[in-house]
Write an enzyme that holds these catalytic residues in place. Structure first.
Site, PDB file in Angstrom:
ATOM      1  N   HIS A 477       0.949  -1.281   0.097  1.00 44.31           N
ATOM      2  CA  HIS A 477      -0.080  -0.400  -0.158  1.00 44.31           C
ATOM      3  C   HIS A 477       0.655   1.640   0.510  1.00 44.31           C
ATOM      4  O   HIS A 477       1.440   2.368   0.194  1.00 44.31           O
ATOM      5  CB  HIS A 477      -1.383   0.064   1.163  1.00 44.31           C
ATOM      6  CG  HIS A 477      -2.275   0.610   0.941  1.00 44.31           C
ATOM      7  ND1 HIS A 477      -2.451   1.880  -0.251  1.00 44.31           N
ATOM      8  CD2 HIS A 477      -3.595   0.470   1.711  1.00 44.31           C
ATOM      9  CE1 HIS A 477      -3.396   1.957  -0.456  1.00 44.31           C
ATOM     10  NE2 HIS A 477      -4.305   1.151   0.881  1.00 44.31           N
ATOM     11  N   TYR A 615     -14.783   5.141   8.945  1.00 41.81           N
ATOM     12  CA  TYR A 615     -13.388   6.206   8.038  1.00 41.81           C
ATOM     13  C   TYR A 615     -14.207   6.081   6.581  1.00 41.81           C
ATOM     14  O   TYR A 615     -14.755   4.512   6.199  1.00 41.81           O
ATOM     15  CB  TYR A 615     -12.060   5.810   8.297  1.00 41.81           C
ATOM     16  CG  TYR A 615     -11.542   5.824   7.117  1.00 41.81           C
ATOM     17  CD1 TYR A 615     -10.157   6.906   7.690  1.00 41.81           C
ATOM     18  CD2 TYR A 615     -10.910   5.415   6.083  1.00 41.81           C
ATOM     19  CE1 TYR A 615      -9.341   7.317   6.840  1.00 41.81           C
ATOM     20  CE2 TYR A 615     -10.235   5.826   5.324  1.00 41.81           C
ATOM     21  CZ  TYR A 615      -8.784   6.917   5.775  1.00 41.81           C
ATOM     22  OH  TYR A 615      -7.824   7.454   4.704  1.00 41.81           O
ATOM     23  N   THR A 628      -4.960  10.673  -0.223  1.00 42.25           N
ATOM     24  CA  THR A 628      -6.470   9.899  -0.677  1.00 42.25           C
ATOM     25  C   THR A 628      -6.431  11.785   0.891  1.00 42.25           C
ATOM     26  O   THR A 628      -5.833  12.356   2.012  1.00 42.25           O
ATOM     27  CB  THR A 628      -6.724   8.894   0.615  1.00 42.25           C
ATOM     28  OG1 THR A 628      -5.493   8.920   1.236  1.00 42.25           O
ATOM     29  CG2 THR A 628      -6.169   7.779  -0.032  1.00 42.25           C
TER      30      THR A 628
END
Length: 797
Positions: A477, A615, A628
């Site tokens: 990630h 979230y 993001t």
């Protein structure tokens, strides 16, 4: 001995009989082609960088300007008439240039023309950047009967005029994207207080108001000034700190905790041959890499007008995460012509190019078959070697420095880390059956964590190919967000499905590409093998060798036990909702994403008996180097609607009205986040500065320690033009997912797959007594059913 022989391409010896020269023509040929390929890549990259640098102007416009200036000026000198477009600047330059005519005139005309062109180019570039600052278009409703404002219409016209005449490349817009704006401190504080109101009783809320007031009047001002300076100096005030502190400084395992996964198109199974599927996917991935390297991949455009930042694509391939004692680092290699294949506990280096040319799918299939036919056994400790990348980061860094810093181990590790990506040839089979939904659960677990040792979790991505030809991926990630990986996956699958006459949606840009090429472009023969023929003498895969002593094996086993405990604690449920999808949601005049988020709020309230911090990931790629931002779906409006749904005395009319208000507020929150007016990244950066300054903030300490017990994300799809979901409704990917963020919470990834299907990936921890993924999936199903019944009851009246 074959490897040793090939390593000596050239040698000579001097004897009493003279000089004897020995060389291997084949190896020298390979070296020649490698050099030529490298020079071509560098030259192409240079030219593309120049073309992107002058966008929205073009090199052809420069040539036309220079040619036009010379033609008009020389015509004036020849025929004593015409216009001096430089207004005397050329004549002024001539006084300082010591050349003879006509060279003096040509040089001065060229310099003058370049100055005019450069001025026009800079004006266009910065005009475009100023135009992209405008975000009013995002807040205006679109659709039948909706009219845009005059300002938005003028903005659209200006953007189209500036970008109409030049075809953009992947990175063309990078210089025109604005910086991420820094919100005012008071605005963030106001939005934060509003977001936590439904989570607190009056007493706690009053206490939080006091903390906010003290912070805003005290240390917050100083932190904001430092952050303002960073926002002026850096391209993006969030991204570097987010990458470092959220991802690279984490010392816990990245398997489950950070890495994410994607799945196959579950309703179609183009081939059951593992080697053939692996070959098509590998070939398509390399084609995608070529598109990225050559910048031929079209940038993603919001509303067809506003570009999304493309910088994350650069590290898609040839990238790995290197462990460190205190912090990891991301290393990207400029090129790689091989992949690494893991099969039956062994690692293989598999060449994918021959004499500078990418092998075709059939040739790659032969390579994979060679690996599958290899009956050698793993070296001692080799089978579980990947567990080092699955365990704690500090022990892996220590083991890497101690056992992999020289010799065979160093060479083999370097081969893995420099590979374009890793392909895992699984020995297990996974499939989908509507009669047995647990099959999808097992498939998802295989993609998320595997066995804890059979992936190289540090690589940018692993392609996983099951024994029966099913595929998926596991992505690291830190280097990029899921949208990049999913673009490739979708594209490849799309191509595969068209070729076999499918009727399709897939998930999101890299995975999107792979899936599209695999299904629609390459296809398979009737016997399941790849199309094409072997056209060259294939370079064979080679086993990577290891020397893993007893101490190293203990380190491997320790990491494996950590990974095994972590993966055994994962509770994963994949829920396929087919009762209705995006089509019904739109008929209710509601945003599909907001609709699903409200369903999750209702499901969580019913499951937990209370509201919790939620979230949802949104992107900030409308700005340079954006990644993001957090949307907080649990709002005052959403909690009011949920309570109304649980209150039998509230009418359906009132419930529907409250739902529309809640969806509208959620959509605005999403829009604010995309426009740089979110809450959490701003607070995160203020917290980082407070730690650098070694000052303590009770407010920031409390805010940054709040757990996200419901962490959600929508899997993007439809990022390529190759996938027409209306024509191909059966090409449905189940999307992808991730592990739970909180020990006592849920991780929910969902994909709105076409007009009538939704997929939910629900993860939690078995060790938590308050969570149950299967139970939560049932609550999602119930919430979606109740919402449909709500609107259907109103339609009958």
């Amino acid at each position: 001995m074959a490897e040793a022989h090939s390593a000596v391409a050239f040698s000579f010896a001097i004897t009493h009989e003279g000089v004897h020269v020995n060389y291997d023509r084949e190896v020298l040929h390979v070296i020649w082609h490698s050099g030529v390929r490298s020079w071509r890549r560098n030259l192409r990259r240079f030219v593309n960088n120049v073309r992107c640098g002058v966008f929205p102007a073009s090199l052809s416009s420069l040539a036309l300007t220079v040619g036009g200036y010379n033609a008009m000026y020389l015509t004036r000198d020849t025929y004593n008439h015409g216009v001096d477009l430089s207004f005397g600047f050329i004549d002024l330059l001539k006084k300082h240039v010591k050349l003879e005519e006509p060279a003096k005139g040509v040089v001065c005309c060229t310099v003058s023309a370049f100055a005019v062109w450069f001025g026009a180019f800079m004006f266009m570039k910065y005009s475009l950047r100023i135009l992209y600052v405008y975000k009013g278009w995002m807040y205006e409703e679109r659709g039948r009967g909706r009219k845009l404002s005059i300002s938005t219409k003028l903005w659209i016209l200006a953007v189209k005029l500036l970008t109409h005449f030049t075809r953009p490349m992947l990175y063309s817009y990078q210089g025109s994207l604005p910086r991420l704006p820094l919100p005012a401190l008071k605005d963030t504080m106001s939005r934060y207080l509003r977001s936590v109101r439904p989570l607190m009783d009056d007493e706690n809320y009053t206490r939080m108001e006091g903390l906010v007031k003290d912070f805003q009047k005290g240390i917050g001002k100083k932190l904001q000034r430092y952050l303002l300076l960073k926002s002026w100096w850096s391209a993006n005030y969030v991204t570097d700190w987010w990458e470092e502190f959220v991802y690279l400084r984490g010392r816990s395992p990245i398997m489950v905790n950070s890495n994410f996964y994607g799945t196959d198109a579950i309703l179609l199974h183009p081939t059951h041959l593992q080697s053939a599927r692996a070959a098509n996917v590998t070939h398509a991935a390399f084609l995608f890499r070529r598109l990225v390297d050559n910048q031929q991949l079209q940038p993603i455009m919001a509303q067809g007008l506003v570009p999304l930042c493309s910088y994350q694509y650069e590290r898609t391939f040839n990238t790995t995460r290197i462990p460190g004692i205190q912090t990891d680092k991301i290393v990207h290699f400029s090129d790689s012509t091989h992949i690494v294949v893991y099969h039956a506990g062994r690692f293989f280096k598999m060449p994918c190019y021959y004499k500078g040319q990418l092998l075709n799918p059939m040739e790659l299939q032969m390579q994979f078959e060679h690996i599958l036919a290899d009956e050698s056994v793993p070296d001692k400790g080799e089978a579980n070697l990947g567990a080092l990348t699955a365990g704690e980061r500090k022990p892996w860094a220590e083991a890497r420095n101690k056992f992999f810093n020289k010799g065979i181990n160093y060479a083999s590790l370097e081969t893995i880390e420099k590979a374009a990506f890793v392909v895992v040839l699984e020995e297990d089979e996974y499939d989908y059956s509507p009669d047995d939904p647990t099959q999808l659960d097992r498939f998802g677990r295989a993609m998320l964590h595997g066995k804890g040792y059979d992936r190289w979790y540090d690589k940018s991505f692993n392609v996983i190919v099951m024994r029966n030809g099913r595929i998926g991926f596991n992505g690291e990630h830190s280097w990029a967000d899921a949208a990049i990986m999913s673009h490739l996956w979708e594209y490849v699958l799309t191509e595969d499905l068209i070729s076999i006459g499918a009727d399709a949606p897939i998930m999101g840009h890299m995975w999107e590409y792979i899936m599209g090429e695999d299904f629609f472009e390459f296809g398979y023969k009737e016997d399941g093998n790849c199309n094409g023929e072997v056209t060259c003498n294939l370079p064979l895969p080679t086993r990577l060798k290891w020397e893993l002593n007893q101490e190293c094996q203990i380190a491997i086993d320790t990491s494996f036990r950590v990974a095994e405990a972590l993966l055994n604690d994962v509770d994963l449920r994949l829920y396929m909702h087919t009762a209705y999808g995006k089509g019904f949601m739109k008929s209710c005049r509601l945003s599909p994403d907001a609709y699903v988020q409200m369903a999750l709020q209702l499901a969580y309230y019913r499951d937990a008996g209370k509201f919790n911090l939620t979230y949802e990931a949104s992107m900030t790629r409308l700005f340079r180097e954006g990644r993001t931002e957090t949307v907080r779906p649990c709002t005052i409006e959403s909690s009011a609607w949920v309570k109304a749904m649980e209150n039998k005395s509230v009418s359906n009319e009132e419930r529907a009205k409250l739902l529309q208000i809640a969806c509208g507020q959620h959509q605005k929150g999403y829009q604010d986040a995309m426009c740089g007016m979110g809450i959490d990244r701003h607070l995160f950066c203020l917290y980082v500065i407070s730690k650098y300054l070694e000052v303590d903030s009770p407010f920031l300490n409390e805010v940054l320690s709040e757990p996200w017990r419901l962490s959600t994300s929508q899997t993007p799809h439809g990022q390529t033009s190759k996938m027409d979901l209306s024509k191909n409704p059966k090409c449905i990917s189940a999307g992808g997912g991730f592990g739970p963020v909180a020990d006592d919470g849920y991780g929910v990834s969902y994909i709105i797959a076409g007009e009538d299907t939704l997929f939910f990936h629900v993860s939690s921890k078995k060790s938590s007594p308050v969570t149950d993924s299967k139970s939560f999936a049932r609550q999602i199903e119930r919430a979606l059913s109740d919402m449909r019944n709500l609107f259907q009851s109103l339609a009958k009246k």
